[in-house]
Design a protein around this motif. Structure first.
Motif, PDB file in Angstrom:
ATOM      1  N   TYR A   8       0.866  -1.181   0.000  1.00 56.96           N
ATOM      2  CA  TYR A   8       0.000   0.000   0.000  1.00 56.96           C
ATOM      3  C   TYR A   8       0.906   1.236   0.000  1.00 56.96           C
ATOM      4  O   TYR A   8       1.459   1.616   1.018  1.00 56.96           O
ATOM      5  N   GLN A  36      -2.561   5.534  -1.697  1.00 62.36           N
ATOM      6  CA  GLN A  36      -3.235   6.582  -0.922  1.00 62.36           C
ATOM      7  C   GLN A  36      -2.608   7.944  -1.234  1.00 62.36           C
ATOM      8  O   GLN A  36      -1.388   8.100  -1.098  1.00 62.36           O
ATOM      9  N   ARG A  38      -1.857  11.265  -0.114  1.00 66.29           N
ATOM     10  CA  ARG A  38      -1.736  11.959   1.180  1.00 66.29           C
ATOM     11  C   ARG A  38      -0.963  13.250   0.973  1.00 66.29           C
ATOM     12  O   ARG A  38       0.237  13.311   1.163  1.00 66.29           O
ATOM     13  N   LYS A  40       0.051  16.324   2.213  1.00 64.55           N
ATOM     14  CA  LYS A  40       0.046  16.877   3.575  1.00 64.55           C
ATOM     15  C   LYS A  40       1.460  17.272   3.962  1.00 64.55           C
ATOM     16  O   LYS A  40       2.420  16.741   3.439  1.00 64.55           O
ATOM     17  N   ASN A  71      -6.406  10.553   1.617  1.00 61.45           N
ATOM     18  CA  ASN A  71      -6.184  10.690   3.063  1.00 61.45           C
ATOM     19  C   ASN A  71      -6.866  11.946   3.597  1.00 61.45           C
ATOM     20  O   ASN A  71      -6.759  13.010   2.988  1.00 61.45           O
ATOM     21  N   ASP A  72      -7.590  11.804   4.699  1.00 61.55           N
ATOM     22  CA  ASP A  72      -8.141  12.939   5.468  1.00 61.55           C
ATOM     23  C   ASP A  72      -9.280  13.707   4.793  1.00 61.55           C
ATOM     24  O   ASP A  72     -10.276  14.008   5.417  1.00 61.55           O
ATOM     25  N   HIS A  86      -9.053   7.465   3.864  1.00 58.56           N
ATOM     26  CA  HIS A  86      -8.391   7.016   5.089  1.00 58.56           C
ATOM     27  C   HIS A  86      -8.449   8.134   6.118  1.00 58.56           C
ATOM     28  O   HIS A  86      -8.102   9.278   5.814  1.00 58.56           O
ATOM     29  N   GLY A  88      -7.786   9.327  10.394  1.00 57.21           N
ATOM     30  CA  GLY A  88      -7.131   9.013  11.659  1.00 57.21           C
ATOM     31  C   GLY A  88      -8.074   9.271  12.809  1.00 57.21           C
ATOM     32  O   GLY A  88      -9.237   9.610  12.605  1.00 57.21           O
ATOM     33  N   ASP A  91      -9.611  12.734  12.724  1.00 59.83           N
ATOM     34  CA  ASP A  91     -10.106  13.284  11.453  1.00 59.83           C
ATOM     35  C   ASP A  91     -11.609  13.284  11.328  1.00 59.83           C
ATOM     36  O   ASP A  91     -12.139  13.540  10.263  1.00 59.83           O
ATOM     37  N   SER A 109      -7.064   4.711  11.107  1.00 62.02           N
ATOM     38  CA  SER A 109      -5.817   4.470  11.851  1.00 62.02           C
ATOM     39  C   SER A 109      -6.153   3.976  13.241  1.00 62.02           C
ATOM     40  O   SER A 109      -7.082   4.476  13.868  1.00 62.02           O
ATOM     41  N   TYR A 126     -10.695  -1.543   6.691  1.00 60.96           N
ATOM     42  CA  TYR A 126      -9.353  -1.982   7.089  1.00 60.96           C
ATOM     43  C   TYR A 126      -8.852  -0.995   8.135  1.00 60.96           C
ATOM     44  O   TYR A 126      -9.387   0.122   8.253  1.00 60.96           O
ATOM     45  N   LYS A 138       6.161  11.281   9.169  1.00 60.85           N
ATOM     46  CA  LYS A 138       5.013  11.877   9.873  1.00 60.85           C
ATOM     47  C   LYS A 138       5.532  12.358  11.216  1.00 60.85           C
ATOM     48  O   LYS A 138       5.983  11.550  12.040  1.00 60.85           O
ATOM     49  N   VAL A 163      -3.176  -3.304   7.923  1.00 56.45           N
ATOM     50  CA  VAL A 163      -1.924  -2.944   7.247  1.00 56.45           C
ATOM     51  C   VAL A 163      -1.049  -2.213   8.260  1.00 56.45           C
ATOM     52  O   VAL A 163      -1.538  -1.351   9.005  1.00 56.45           O
ATOM     53  N   ILE A 165       2.018   0.347   9.281  1.00 52.13           N
ATOM     54  CA  ILE A 165       2.589   1.577   8.701  1.00 52.13           C
ATOM     55  C   ILE A 165       3.569   2.204   9.683  1.00 52.13           C
ATOM     56  O   ILE A 165       3.454   1.995  10.890  1.00 52.13           O
ATOM     57  N   ALA A 185       2.076  -0.598   4.561  1.00 47.55           N
ATOM     58  CA  ALA A 185       1.894   0.720   3.938  1.00 47.55           C
ATOM     59  C   ALA A 185       3.178   1.504   4.173  1.00 47.55           C
ATOM     60  O   ALA A 185       3.784   1.411   5.245  1.00 47.55           O
TER      61      ALA A 185
HETATM   62  N1  LIG Z   1      -2.428   8.000   6.556  1.00 44.63           N
HETATM   63  C1  LIG Z   1      -2.413   6.769   7.124  1.00 44.63           C
HETATM   64  N2  LIG Z   1      -2.502   5.668   6.331  1.00 44.63           N
HETATM   65  C2  LIG Z   1      -2.480   4.451   6.901  1.00 44.63           C
HETATM   66  C3  LIG Z   1      -2.563   3.219   6.035  1.00 44.63           C
HETATM   67  F1  LIG Z   1      -3.776   2.693   6.112  1.00 44.63           F
HETATM   68  F2  LIG Z   1      -2.268   3.532   4.768  1.00 44.63           F
HETATM   69  F3  LIG Z   1      -1.681   2.311   6.466  1.00 44.63           F
HETATM   70  N3  LIG Z   1      -2.388   4.260   8.236  1.00 44.63           N
HETATM   71  C4  LIG Z   1      -2.283   5.343   9.056  1.00 44.63           C
HETATM   72  C5  LIG Z   1      -2.280   6.615   8.520  1.00 44.63           C
HETATM   73  C6  LIG Z   1      -2.141   7.817   9.435  1.00 44.63           C
HETATM   74  O1  LIG Z   1      -3.359   8.513   9.401  1.00 44.63           O
HETATM   75  P1  LIG Z   1      -3.533   9.709  10.452  1.00 44.63           P
HETATM   76  O2  LIG Z   1      -3.302   9.199  11.806  1.00 44.63           O
HETATM   77  O3  LIG Z   1      -4.816  10.383  10.169  1.00 44.63           O
HETATM   78  O4  LIG Z   1      -2.340  10.688  10.101  1.00 44.63           O
HETATM   79  P2  LIG Z   1      -2.094  11.422   8.695  1.00 44.63           P
HETATM   80  O5  LIG Z   1      -3.426  11.999   8.266  1.00 44.63           O
HETATM   81  O6  LIG Z   1      -1.065  12.456   9.031  1.00 44.63           O
HETATM   82  O7  LIG Z   1      -1.603  10.373   7.725  1.00 44.63           O
END
Ligand SMILES: Nc1nc(C(F)(F)F)ncc1COP(=O)(O)OP(=O)(O)O
Ligand SMILES: [Mg+2]
Length: 214
Positions: A8, A36, A38, A40, A71-72, A86, A88, A91, A109, A126, A138, A163, A165, A185
């Motif tokens: 991923y 994904q 993301r 950010k 993401n978000d 996806h 967190g 979010d 998450s 998931y 991050k 998954v 990460i 991921a």
């Molecule tokens: N982006 C992500 N993708 C995965 C994945 F499922 F891909 F493994 N797991 C965890 C995160 C973290 O998500 P989050 O805690 O909102 O922080 P951010 O928005 O900064 O990524």
């Protein structure tokens, strides 16, 4: 779902050494199984620029039957008609978002058993569990949970696709799969390398080996 989570790739323009469209195209050739978007962090695109890049990355995924996750940004996910979103722990309300996005893929998450249990209850498809290892990508991560967190979730009958990460690369991914994850991921292990295609193909080979020799 489980088969898509194998490798991923998570990425935004700020993570890439070169043109993100090229990076994703190479990563897809190399064998990633899910993507994904993301966008950010410092220097991330916003508004129209973020949307236009998202469209380009989404069409690469669609051409190759790779699920395209945002993401978000729920509005962006709906505007692009992405395959999923996806989110967190900070979010938004998972059950509200589930109603909002209908049957799209919903990733959540989770850092411990209570968050994982809650995510399952409120309709996640998931969960992303981490950070597995130290990560520089991050900056606001929880403390390192390690692969044992995944093992603990499985031992507590969390059956949902998982998954791992956080700081994962070819050298340390095996324990994550052996702990019971359906895949890994990652960002920098592909996006920060000059040869994303080679990086992705080495990773998917190691992941498949890890499943075979489980
Ligand atoms: N982006 C992500 N993708 C995965 C994945 F499922 F891909 F493994 N797991 C965890 C995160 C973290 O998500 P989050 O805690 O909102 O922080 P951010 O928005 O900064 O990524
Ligand atoms: Mg988030």
């Amino acid at each position: 779902m489980k088969k898509h989570l194998k490798l991923y790739f998570v990425m935004g323009s700020v993570n890439c050494l070169k043109n993100p469209v090229e990076v994703l195209s190479e990563a897809i050739d190399g064998g990633i199984t899910m993507f994904q978007y993301r966008e950010k962090g410092k220097g991330a695109l916003e508004g129209e620029d973020k949307l236009q890049l998202g469209k380009k990355l989404q069409s690469l995924c669609n051409q190759n039957n790779i699920p395209f996750i945002v993401n978000d940004d729920i509005n962006l996910a709906l505007e692009l008609d992405a395959d999923g979103i996806h989110i967190g722990q900070e979010d938004g309300d998972v059950s509200k978002i589930r109603k909002f996005i209908g049957r799209k893929i919903l990733g959540v998450s989770a850092h411990d058993l209570s968050e994982a249990t809650e995510a399952v209850k409120t309709g996640a498809n998931y969960i992303g569990v981490g950070p597995m290892y130290e990560t520089k990508t991050k900056l606001d991560t929880n403390e390192v949970a390690g692969p044992d967190m995944i093992r603990q979730l499985r031992q507590n009958n969390i059956e949902i696709p998982i998954v791992g990460i956080g700081g994962i690369n070819q050298q340390n991914l095996k324990p994550v799969i052996n702990a019971g994850a359906d895949g890994v991921a990652l960002i920098s292990a592909i996006s920060s390398l000059k040869q994303p295609r080679e990086a992705a193909s080495n990773l998917i080979e190691s992941i498949n080996d890890s499943f075979v020799n489980e």
